[in-house]
Design a protein around this motif. Sequence first.
Motif, PDB file in Angstrom:
ATOM      1  N   GLY A 207       0.811  -1.213   0.000  1.00  0.00           N
ATOM      2  CA  GLY A 207       0.000   0.000   0.000  1.00  0.00           C
ATOM      3  C   GLY A 207       0.843   1.260   0.000  1.00  0.00           C
ATOM      4  O   GLY A 207       0.569   2.214  -0.744  1.00  0.00           O
ATOM      5  N   ALA A 208       1.884   1.286   0.839  1.00  0.00           N
ATOM      6  CA  ALA A 208       2.742   2.471   0.910  1.00  0.00           C
ATOM      7  C   ALA A 208       3.462   2.705  -0.411  1.00  0.00           C
ATOM      8  O   ALA A 208       3.596   3.845  -0.871  1.00  0.00           O
ATOM      9  CB  ALA A 208       3.750   2.315   2.047  1.00  0.00           C
ATOM     10  N   GLU A 209       3.912   1.626  -1.037  1.00  0.00           N
ATOM     11  CA  GLU A 209       4.661   1.773  -2.282  1.00  0.00           C
ATOM     12  C   GLU A 209       3.763   2.216  -3.432  1.00  0.00           C
ATOM     13  O   GLU A 209       4.116   3.115  -4.200  1.00  0.00           O
ATOM     14  CB  GLU A 209       5.368   0.462  -2.622  1.00  0.00           C
ATOM     15  N   TYR A 210       2.586   1.607  -3.545  1.00  0.00           N
ATOM     16  CA  TYR A 210       1.723   1.999  -4.667  1.00  0.00           C
ATOM     17  C   TYR A 210       1.234   3.435  -4.514  1.00  0.00           C
ATOM     18  O   TYR A 210       1.269   4.218  -5.469  1.00  0.00           O
ATOM     19  CB  TYR A 210       0.528   1.056  -4.815  1.00  0.00           C
ATOM     20  N   MET A 211       0.804   3.805  -3.319  1.00  0.00           N
ATOM     21  CA  MET A 211       0.286   5.155  -3.132  1.00  0.00           C
ATOM     22  C   MET A 211       1.391   6.196  -3.297  1.00  0.00           C
ATOM     23  O   MET A 211       1.152   7.294  -3.815  1.00  0.00           O
ATOM     24  CB  MET A 211      -0.382   5.281  -1.765  1.00  0.00           C
ATOM     25  N   ALA A 212       2.610   5.860  -2.881  1.00  0.00           N
ATOM     26  CA  ALA A 212       3.738   6.780  -3.050  1.00  0.00           C
ATOM     27  C   ALA A 212       4.058   6.982  -4.524  1.00  0.00           C
ATOM     28  O   ALA A 212       4.221   8.117  -4.996  1.00  0.00           O
ATOM     29  CB  ALA A 212       4.962   6.244  -2.311  1.00  0.00           C
ATOM     30  N   GLN A 213       4.151   5.883  -5.261  1.00  0.00           N
ATOM     31  CA  GLN A 213       4.489   5.990  -6.675  1.00  0.00           C
ATOM     32  C   GLN A 213       3.360   6.650  -7.469  1.00  0.00           C
ATOM     33  O   GLN A 213       3.617   7.421  -8.403  1.00  0.00           O
ATOM     34  CB  GLN A 213       4.806   4.602  -7.242  1.00  0.00           C
ATOM     35  N   LEU A 214       2.131   6.366  -7.092  1.00  0.00           N
ATOM     36  CA  LEU A 214       0.984   6.984  -7.760  1.00  0.00           C
ATOM     37  C   LEU A 214       0.994   8.497  -7.544  1.00  0.00           C
ATOM     38  O   LEU A 214       0.820   9.275  -8.493  1.00  0.00           O
ATOM     39  CB  LEU A 214      -0.311   6.374  -7.220  1.00  0.00           C
ATOM     40  N   LEU A 215       1.204   8.924  -6.302  1.00  0.00           N
ATOM     41  CA  LEU A 215       1.225  10.359  -6.013  1.00  0.00           C
ATOM     42  C   LEU A 215       2.403  11.038  -6.700  1.00  0.00           C
ATOM     43  O   LEU A 215       2.262  12.127  -7.266  1.00  0.00           O
ATOM     44  CB  LEU A 215       1.287  10.586  -4.499  1.00  0.00           C
ATOM     45  N   TYR A 216       3.562  10.392  -6.667  1.00  0.00           N
ATOM     46  CA  TYR A 216       4.736  10.983  -7.315  1.00  0.00           C
ATOM     47  C   TYR A 216       4.499  11.145  -8.816  1.00  0.00           C
ATOM     48  O   TYR A 216       4.850  12.172  -9.406  1.00  0.00           O
ATOM     49  CB  TYR A 216       5.973  10.121  -7.065  1.00  0.00           C
ATOM     50  N   SER A 217       3.881  10.147  -9.429  1.00  0.00           N
ATOM     51  CA  SER A 217       3.655  10.185 -10.881  1.00  0.00           C
ATOM     52  C   SER A 217       2.746  11.338 -11.288  1.00  0.00           C
ATOM     53  O   SER A 217       2.754  11.757 -12.451  1.00  0.00           O
ATOM     54  CB  SER A 217       3.053   8.859 -11.357  1.00  0.00           C
ATOM     55  N   ARG A 218       1.967  11.854 -10.342  1.00  0.00           N
ATOM     56  CA  ARG A 218       1.020  12.934 -10.631  1.00  0.00           C
ATOM     57  C   ARG A 218       1.616  14.327 -10.444  1.00  0.00           C
ATOM     58  O   ARG A 218       0.935  15.325 -10.685  1.00  0.00           O
ATOM     59  CB  ARG A 218      -0.210  12.789  -9.724  1.00  0.00           C
ATOM     60  N   GLN A 219       2.870  14.389 -10.013  1.00  0.00           N
ATOM     61  CA  GLN A 219       3.483  15.690  -9.748  1.00  0.00           C
ATOM     62  C   GLN A 219       3.977  16.336 -11.037  1.00  0.00           C
ATOM     63  O   GLN A 219       4.399  15.658 -11.981  1.00  0.00           O
ATOM     64  CB  GLN A 219       4.634  15.540  -8.754  1.00  0.00           C
ATOM     65  N   GLU A 220       3.923  17.642 -11.042  1.00  0.00           N
ATOM     66  CA  GLU A 220       4.372  18.399 -12.205  1.00  0.00           C
ATOM     67  C   GLU A 220       5.843  18.105 -12.490  1.00  0.00           C
ATOM     68  O   GLU A 220       6.676  18.078 -11.580  1.00  0.00           O
ATOM     69  CB  GLU A 220       4.181  19.896 -11.938  1.00  0.00           C
ATOM     70  N   GLY A 221       6.144  17.858 -13.740  1.00  0.00           N
ATOM     71  CA  GLY A 221       7.524  17.623 -14.149  1.00  0.00           C
ATOM     72  C   GLY A 221       7.940  16.168 -14.175  1.00  0.00           C
ATOM     73  O   GLY A 221       9.015  15.840 -14.695  1.00  0.00           O
ATOM     74  N   VAL A 222       7.126  15.283 -13.603  1.00  0.00           N
ATOM     75  CA  VAL A 222       7.452  13.849 -13.652  1.00  0.00           C
ATOM     76  C   VAL A 222       7.106  13.336 -15.048  1.00  0.00           C
ATOM     77  O   VAL A 222       6.024  13.604 -15.576  1.00  0.00           O
ATOM     78  CB  VAL A 222       6.688  13.065 -12.567  1.00  0.00           C
ATOM     79  N   ARG A 223       8.014  12.594 -15.638  1.00  0.00           N
ATOM     80  CA  ARG A 223       7.865  12.183 -17.036  1.00  0.00           C
ATOM     81  C   ARG A 223       6.623  11.322 -17.256  1.00  0.00           C
ATOM     82  O   ARG A 223       6.264  10.499 -16.397  1.00  0.00           O
ATOM     83  CB  ARG A 223       9.107  11.429 -17.512  1.00  0.00           C
ATOM     84  N   PRO A 224       5.971  11.473 -18.388  1.00  0.00           N
ATOM     85  CA  PRO A 224       4.827  10.614 -18.727  1.00  0.00           C
ATOM     86  C   PRO A 224       5.273   9.145 -18.769  1.00  0.00           C
ATOM     87  O   PRO A 224       6.376   8.834 -19.212  1.00  0.00           O
ATOM     88  CB  PRO A 224       4.418  11.107 -20.122  1.00  0.00           C
TER      89      PRO A 224
END
Length: 328
Positions: A207-224
């Motif tokens: 849970g911690a890993e998926y939610m962390a990676q999901l939130l990070y992926s939504r940040q401005e500047g993170v590659r598509p």
Amino acid sequence: MTPQFMPAKHSGLFLPGPKSLLILITAMLVNGWGSVHVLAEPDTWGKTTTIQAEFHAASDVPKSQIALTREWYEVASGAWGNFGPLEFWIVGRDEQAARELDKRYCEIRKRKDPGISFRPCLHRGHNFLSYARNGNTGLNTRRNEHEKWSGFIITMSGKFPGPGEEDYKPAVLHEYFHVYQHAHIHSRNEAAREKLSRVNPWWGEGGAEYMAQLLYSRQEGVRPGYLREIMQRKLRSLKDLRRGESIRDIPYGRRARVAYDLGTWFIAFIISKSSENAYRVRFFKDLNAEGFEGAFLKSFGQSSQELLDEFHGHFLNLDLEEMMKIIP
């Protein structure tokens, strides 16, 4: 001339003479009116707070790393709520600086909870010296029946991941989501807390890993495509899953990575069958009242065993293209 105490009216209040005053004070003490009552601090565990996290760093840690850690803590707490009390301890690579930080840590532990013994604290397992040597990150949740202070202690380090690596940012988010998870378990009893959080890593770490990676992926500047890239990489652990083995049964230790990686996929899987809100909000809201299985069934419509069976028996046997369809 010695002034006399006389009954008098003053501002609407009756002021007694000395004998009456003595009787009044005695009566107050006998009845407990004059006793001092020290109110215990309210237990605010599980409630969001306006109090920001504390940051402590070893002398060799650059200010830029402290700022980076604070930045991603603010991203996490802004998305999931600010829970605490929370301390960040940031360790560098210098062992003497880590030893000095350990001393400061134990001084603060002693100040916050006088029952803590300084020397055992200094020589605890996973002290800051071990982080200076081995790197890594971690959360220490202090919530039990023996200590006065309850709170969260996140340790970040100078390597694995270091502040120059992209992984450092989602690592801060990962540790903070553990704060979120444990803040939603109210009991001080260790066995009760373990029952609600699950002892093995598939659920908590997944849970911690998926939610962390999901939130990070939504940040401005993170590659598509970042999240899809990370999730595809985690499927490498599929080859290490033994025939007939469930991720639920893999403990922390040598093979924990299998449970971490495939547990991350399991969280993505149950969210795809329900919603992100069902996992992050509804499940944790019901956890204390309903218990793990009760909250799971209420949130996802099936028992954990039923969804684990479907995950292992069907989903993990799909081809890559089909599996990747559940990743946003």
